[in-house]
Design a protein around this motif. Structure first.
Motif, PDB file in Angstrom:
ATOM      1  N   GLU A 225       1.102   0.513 -11.430  1.00 32.79           N
ATOM      2  CA  GLU A 225       0.043  -0.362 -10.917  1.00 32.79           C
ATOM      3  C   GLU A 225       0.630  -1.571 -10.202  1.00 32.79           C
ATOM      4  N   ASN A 226       1.677  -2.132 -10.774  1.00 29.23           N
ATOM      5  CA  ASN A 226       2.307  -3.299 -10.127  1.00 29.23           C
ATOM      6  C   ASN A 226       2.940  -2.905  -8.795  1.00 29.23           C
ATOM      7  N   TYR A 227       3.570  -1.735  -8.792  1.00 28.24           N
ATOM      8  CA  TYR A 227       4.229  -1.261  -7.576  1.00 28.24           C
ATOM      9  C   TYR A 227       3.195  -0.989  -6.483  1.00 28.24           C
ATOM     10  N   ILE A 228       2.076  -0.364  -6.864  1.00 25.65           N
ATOM     11  CA  ILE A 228       1.020  -0.053  -5.892  1.00 25.65           C
ATOM     12  C   ILE A 228       0.393  -1.335  -5.358  1.00 25.65           C
ATOM     13  N   LYS A 229       0.193  -2.317  -6.252  1.00 27.46           N
ATOM     14  CA  LYS A 229      -0.413  -3.591  -5.819  1.00 27.46           C
ATOM     15  C   LYS A 229       0.452  -4.271  -4.756  1.00 27.46           C
ATOM     16  N   GLN A 230       1.772  -4.252  -4.975  1.00 32.68           N
ATOM     17  CA  GLN A 230       2.670  -4.859  -4.001  1.00 32.68           C
ATOM     18  C   GLN A 230       2.616  -4.115  -2.661  1.00 32.68           C
ATOM     19  N   PHE A 231       2.564  -2.783  -2.733  1.00 37.72           N
ATOM     20  CA  PHE A 231       2.511  -1.982  -1.512  1.00 37.72           C
ATOM     21  C   PHE A 231       1.199  -2.221  -0.767  1.00 37.72           C
ATOM     22  N   ILE A 232       0.086  -2.334  -1.493  1.00 40.41           N
ATOM     23  CA  ILE A 232      -1.210  -2.599  -0.860  1.00 40.41           C
ATOM     24  C   ILE A 232      -1.170  -3.926  -0.112  1.00 40.41           C
ATOM     25  N   ASP A 233      -0.573  -4.924  -0.727  1.00 35.72           N
ATOM     26  CA  ASP A 233      -0.471  -6.244  -0.059  1.00 35.72           C
ATOM     27  C   ASP A 233       0.300  -6.111   1.252  1.00 35.72           C
ATOM     28  N   ASP A 234       1.377  -5.318   1.239  1.00 36.59           N
ATOM     29  CA  ASP A 234       2.183  -5.148   2.457  1.00 36.59           C
ATOM     30  C   ASP A 234       1.390  -4.425   3.551  1.00 36.59           C
ATOM     31  N   VAL A 235       0.611  -3.396   3.163  1.00 32.09           N
ATOM     32  CA  VAL A 235      -0.170  -2.645   4.149  1.00 32.09           C
ATOM     33  C   VAL A 235      -1.298  -3.512   4.705  1.00 32.09           C
ATOM     34  N   GLU A 236      -1.954  -4.291   3.870  1.00 26.45           N
ATOM     35  CA  GLU A 236      -3.018  -5.177   4.354  1.00 26.45           C
ATOM     36  C   GLU A 236      -2.476  -6.182   5.368  1.00 26.45           C
ATOM     37  N   LYS A 237      -1.242  -6.643   5.143  1.00 28.26           N
ATOM     38  CA  LYS A 237      -0.613  -7.557   6.104  1.00 28.26           C
ATOM     39  C   LYS A 237      -0.354  -6.830   7.430  1.00 28.26           C
ATOM     40  N   LEU A 238       0.063  -5.556   7.339  1.00 26.06           N
ATOM     41  CA  LEU A 238       0.270  -4.776   8.557  1.00 26.06           C
ATOM     42  C   LEU A 238      -1.031  -4.623   9.340  1.00 26.06           C
ATOM     43  N   LEU A 239      -2.130  -4.320   8.647  1.00 26.17           N
ATOM     44  CA  LEU A 239      -3.435  -4.180   9.308  1.00 26.17           C
ATOM     45  C   LEU A 239      -3.811  -5.469  10.036  1.00 26.17           C
ATOM     46  N   LYS A 240      -3.548  -6.581   9.373  1.00 26.26           N
ATOM     47  CA  LYS A 240      -3.883  -7.875   9.985  1.00 26.26           C
ATOM     48  C   LYS A 240      -3.014  -8.139  11.211  1.00 26.26           C
ATOM     49  N   ASP A 241      -1.734  -7.771  11.120  1.00 27.22           N
ATOM     50  CA  ASP A 241      -0.821  -8.032  12.237  1.00 27.22           C
ATOM     51  C   ASP A 241      -1.199  -7.228  13.481  1.00 27.22           C
ATOM     52  N   ILE A 242      -1.656  -5.982  13.278  1.00 29.58           N
ATOM     53  CA  ILE A 242      -1.998  -5.155  14.447  1.00 29.58           C
ATOM     54  C   ILE A 242      -3.506  -5.195  14.736  1.00 29.58           C
ATOM     55  N   GLN A 243      -4.195  -6.098  14.043  1.00 24.16           N
ATOM     56  CA  GLN A 243      -5.621  -6.377  14.294  1.00 24.16           C
ATOM     57  C   GLN A 243      -6.506  -5.119  14.161  1.00 24.16           C
ATOM     58  N   ILE A 244      -6.367  -4.445  13.039  1.00 23.27           N
ATOM     59  CA  ILE A 244      -7.202  -3.274  12.724  1.00 23.27           C
ATOM     60  C   ILE A 244      -7.987  -3.564  11.450  1.00 23.27           C
ATOM     61  N   ASN A 245      -9.297  -3.314  11.499  1.00 20.32           N
ATOM     62  CA  ASN A 245     -10.127  -3.472  10.307  1.00 20.32           C
ATOM     63  C   ASN A 245      -9.950  -2.256   9.401  1.00 20.32           C
ATOM     64  N   GLY A 246      -9.738  -2.486   8.141  1.00 20.84           N
ATOM     65  CA  GLY A 246      -9.574  -1.365   7.220  1.00 20.84           C
ATOM     66  C   GLY A 246      -9.562  -1.806   5.773  1.00 20.84           C
ATOM     67  N   ASN A 247      -9.713  -0.858   4.888  1.00 23.21           N
ATOM     68  CA  ASN A 247      -9.653  -1.099   3.449  1.00 23.21           C
ATOM     69  C   ASN A 247      -8.493  -0.305   2.868  1.00 23.21           C
ATOM     70  N   VAL A 248      -7.801  -0.893   1.917  1.00 22.72           N
ATOM     71  CA  VAL A 248      -6.658  -0.245   1.278  1.00 22.72           C
ATOM     72  C   VAL A 248      -6.848  -0.326  -0.233  1.00 22.72           C
ATOM     73  N   TYR A 249      -6.670   0.788  -0.913  1.00 18.84           N
ATOM     74  CA  TYR A 249      -6.739   0.752  -2.379  1.00 18.84           C
ATOM     75  C   TYR A 249      -5.904   1.889  -2.946  1.00 18.84           C
ATOM     76  N   GLY A 250      -5.478   1.720  -4.189  1.00 14.80           N
ATOM     77  CA  GLY A 250      -4.749   2.775  -4.889  1.00 14.80           C
ATOM     78  C   GLY A 250      -5.734   3.735  -5.526  1.00 14.80           C
ATOM     79  N   ARG A 251      -5.503   5.021  -5.362  1.00 15.24           N
ATOM     80  CA  ARG A 251      -6.426   6.011  -5.916  1.00 15.24           C
ATOM     81  C   ARG A 251      -5.819   6.656  -7.147  1.00 15.24           C
ATOM     82  N   PRO A 252      -6.650   7.044  -8.106  1.00 18.03           N
ATOM     83  CA  PRO A 252      -6.120   7.730  -9.297  1.00 18.03           C
ATOM     84  C   PRO A 252      -5.666   9.144  -8.945  1.00 18.03           C
ATOM     85  N   LYS A 253      -4.571   9.564  -9.536  1.00 14.13           N
ATOM     86  CA  LYS A 253      -4.079  10.916  -9.312  1.00 14.13           C
ATOM     87  C   LYS A 253      -4.692  11.836 -10.356  1.00 14.13           C
ATOM     88  N   HIS A 254      -5.279  12.918  -9.922  1.00 13.33           N
ATOM     89  CA  HIS A 254      -5.960  13.826 -10.844  1.00 13.33           C
ATOM     90  C   HIS A 254      -4.935  14.637 -11.627  1.00 13.33           C
TER      91      HIS A 254
END
Length: 738
Positions: A225-254
């Motif tokens: 969970e901690n690792y995914i949270k850090q990765f989500i923060d990095d991807v959200e920053k990428l979305l902001k840098d390239i000016q794309i609207n989007g949602n990022v979240y970690g999904r449960p693995k079945h």
């Protein structure tokens, strides 16, 4: 954002139904309708076992709400468990109280129960009624896809309920769900239901393996969970840098998908790439590829694990980009990139398309036919998919799909017809008057002839005139206008009713002409009244005139009745025929050149009891006044004759073997199946043998068919190889010479 499976876990409903309905998030009008439905059903639950069924209906509704189903579907879901399991309501009562829309959905959902009747059965145990049940279920699936969603949700609820039941119940139900319902949910792209059905099935089928993976996931959860949270923060920053609207979240693995991947790739848990997973949802397809490029430039990725399901969607319509990247500490993490519509489709499948169609102004009429064709194709693909591992399902498929076609009316209703049906068959299936007034037909908006054979998926429109005007040539089987017995009967009945007097006159004339050929008169036709279940001769005339009775059958019966020949007369007639043939061909070689006791050209005949052919050992038997009868040496009748009159037995051999063909009868016994006759005729064609006639009798109860084959052969050498090849045909049990 579509809600994932957390909403599927339902509580026991002991609270006020008004409060419960409020939590569903429905529109005010829909809340009121659902509440009224609840209070209609509650008084019907008078038995102890009815309450759990009502609670199951409530849980089904909670699942359907997450799939955005309409109020009719929710109302049908509340009624369905009670109707399907205890029949406390009739279909008529449902229609009267809730309207045709809800009643139709309840009926379709109940028809879906037909899929369960053949579970665990072998092909030989499948009864015709079970085939009908499955056919009804398939039609329900195509008729209204919401019935499929109700049934899948009901199976999810039932799988939850059996957690504390005996092990046999759990395993049996899990086997059924894994074989039928989970593949169906996958084929229709309903991800929410597919994953829960698979996880619950895995839990009941292999509890130890399930618990082991749960423990492994729990031990790693905090770090993951901690690792995914850090990765989500990095991807959200990428979305902001390239000016794309989007949602990022970690999904449960079945859990089941983890187990399946471990087994398939023979990996250890720590070697899995997608235990850590992130989903990125953006507005458009171009944004998907833009953020993919940004992620790949920021993180290293494993190229062998990259899959683009947008460019090449899965068979169930699933679209998304999958990539495995390495995070800051080189741990793999799966990234899924898709648009909001793709995400919606992935979670809801065909349910999403149905809902979208309903919301589109004027969209229903424009897309209804195309979407039903898509559903039909997916269902047929699912049916073929599950049949690969189940012999009974394979046999069922042969019975259902090899002899049926499924076509649509202009309104999108599904019509189930025999294979080979024509537009006239379709018209008479819809309504007798439509068939009587039919003057033409369109398939896919193109005019087609009456002899056109319909194919599964065709949309048929019948062109009609004001007055009924069937044609007599429609009844001619050689012209191919009508192939279904039901339609042929309706045409025959129309002529029978409209033109009885004309039919009587026409039939009398036809019969009189044919009787004269066998030296009989109309008054001699009286015995046919009882034989053909008529009341008087006029009924016989009318039956001939309208095509109900075949003139050849009547003439054969009457000729046999008045001119029945004794066996001696039949033999004499055969000898006379041979004598005439010999006289006409006296300058040519005798095709049955047989040497009797060293002398050729002796009057002889081939015995009908054993029908010897050139090359087989033969004997002659001197008859009284009818020449020499030629038998096979092994003929049982010859043994009886010799025992009574041994002095009449005489040596016989074949002379010059002619290339003329000889008639031979074979009897074949087989398990009845579709395509058997085709395989037999194909064999004869490949062997360059003539098949003169075929007679078959089917034992429906035992699914066994006996087929007599009248064939033409030139010599005895081909018989043994032919019998061997016939016995090698699938399901053939016995072949012998008569």
């Amino acid at each position: 954002m579509v809600s994932i499976r957390s909403s599927h876990f339902s509580r026991t409903h002991n609270t006020d139904p008004t409060k419960w309905i409020t939590t569903l998030g429905l529109m005010n009008d829909d809340q009121e309708k659902l509440l009224q439905n609840y209070y209609k059903i509650l008084p019907l639950c008078v038995n102890k076992e009815d309450i759990p069924l009502l609670q199951r209906g409530i849980q089904i509704i909670e699942i359907l709400v997450t799939l955005n189903m309409d109020i009719d579907t929710l109302n049908a879901a509340l009624i369905f468990p009670l109707l399907a399991h205890h029949h406390i309501l009739t279909q008529e009562q449902v229609e009267e109280s809730w309207g045709k829309g809800v009643a139709k959905l309840v009926k379709y959902s109940t028809d879906m129960e037909g899929i369960r009747v053949f579970q665990g059965q072998s092909a030989s145990e499948i009864a015709p009624s079970q085939v009908a049940n499955l056919r009804h279920m398939l039609l329900a699936m195509v008729g209204d896809i919401r019935a499929v969603v109700i049934k899948l949700a009901e199976r999810v609820c039932y799988m939850r309920e059996i957690r504390y039941k005996d092990n046999l119940t759990k395993v049996t139900t899990a086997n059924e769900v894994s074989a039928i319902y989970a593949p169906l949910a996958n084929r229709l792209g309903i991800g929410q239901l597919k994953w829960e059905l698979e996880d619950l099935t895995f839990f009941y089928q292999q509890p130890e393996a399930y618990k082991k993976i749960v423990v492994l996931l729990a031990e790693k959860r905090k770090d993951r969970e901690n690792y995914i949270k850090q990765f989500i923060d990095d991807v959200e920053k990428l979305l902001k840098d390239i000016q794309i609207n989007g949602n990022v979240y970690g999904r449960p693995k079945h859990i089941y998908s983890i187990y399946r991947k471990l087994q398939k790739k023979e990996l250890k848990f720590d070697e899995l790439f997608d235990v850590r997973a992130v989903r990125i949802i953006v507005d458009g397809i171009e944004d998907c590829y833009a953020i993919l490029g940004a992620v790949h430039s920021q993180f290293n990725h494993i190229s062998s694990e990259f899959v683009d399901y947008i460019a090449k969607p899965k068979a169930n319509g699933y679209q998304s980009i999958h990539s495995i990247v390495l995070g800051k500490t080189e741990k793999p993490i799966e990234v899924q990139i898709r648009t909001q519509q793709m995400h919606y489709d992935a979670e809801l499948g065909v349910a999403a398309h149905w809902k979208y169609k309903e919301r589109s102004p004027g969209g229903k009429a424009a897309t209804d036919y195309e979407e039903k064709i898509t559903w039909l194709r997916k269902i047929l693909a699912w049916q073929k998919e599950i049949s690969k591992s189940n012999g009974a399902l394979d046999a069922m498929r042969d019975q259902i799909f090899d002899d049926r076609v499924y076509v649509f009316t202009p309104d999108g209703d599904v019509i189930d017809l025999p294979t080979g049906s024509t537009p006239l068959d379709f018209a008479y299936y819809v309504h007798s008057q439509i068939g009587h007034r039919c003057i033409g037909a369109k398939v896919a908006k193109n005019i087609v002839p009456f002899t056109y054979q319909l194919k599964t998926g065709d949309q048929v429109e019948i062109l009609t005139q004001k007055e009924p005007m069937p044609r007599r040539d429609w009844l001619n089987p050689n012209l191919g206008y009508i192939n279904a017995p039901r339609a042929r009967l309706k045409v025959a009945l129309w002529f029978k009713k409209q033109d009885r007097q004309k039919n009587v006159i026409a039939g009398r004339d036809i019969l009189e002409i044919e009787l004269a050929k066998v030296q009989l008169k109309l008054k001699d036709a009286t015995p046919a009244i009882d034989r053909f279940n008529a009341h008087c001769l006029d009924d016989i005339f009318a039956g001939i005139g309208c095509g109900d009775l075949r003139i050849n059958q009547i003439i054969h019966f009457l000729d046999d009745h008045y001119h029945k020949k004794t066996p001696e007369q039949l033999d004499l007639a055969a000898l006379e025929s041979i004598g005439k043939h010999t006289k006409n061909k006296q300058n040519k070689k005798n095709v049955n050149n047989i040497i009797v006791d060293g002398v050729d050209n002796v009057l002889h005949s081939i015995a009908r009891c054993c029908q010897p052919i050139p090359g087989e050992p033969i004997k002659g038997y001197i008859t009284q006044g009818r020449g020499i009868s030629i038998h096979r040496e092994s003929c049982l009748q010859l043994e009886d004759l010799t025992e009574a009159h041994p002095e009449r037995l005489i040596c016989a051999t074949w002379g010059d073997i002619s290339t003329a063909g000889y008639s031979l009868m074979l009897r074949l016994g087989s398990i009845d199946r579709s395509g058997l006759l085709k395989d037999i005729t194909t064999l004869f064609a490949n062997e360059n043998l003539n098949l003169l006639a075929v007679y078959s009798v089917t034992n429906v109860k035992d699914h066994y068919v006996t087929i007599d084959l009248n064939i033409e052969v030139n010599n005895s050498e081909i018989i043994s190889p032919l019998l061997i090849k016939l016995r090698q045909i699938k399901e053939v049990m016995d072949v012998r010479r008569l």
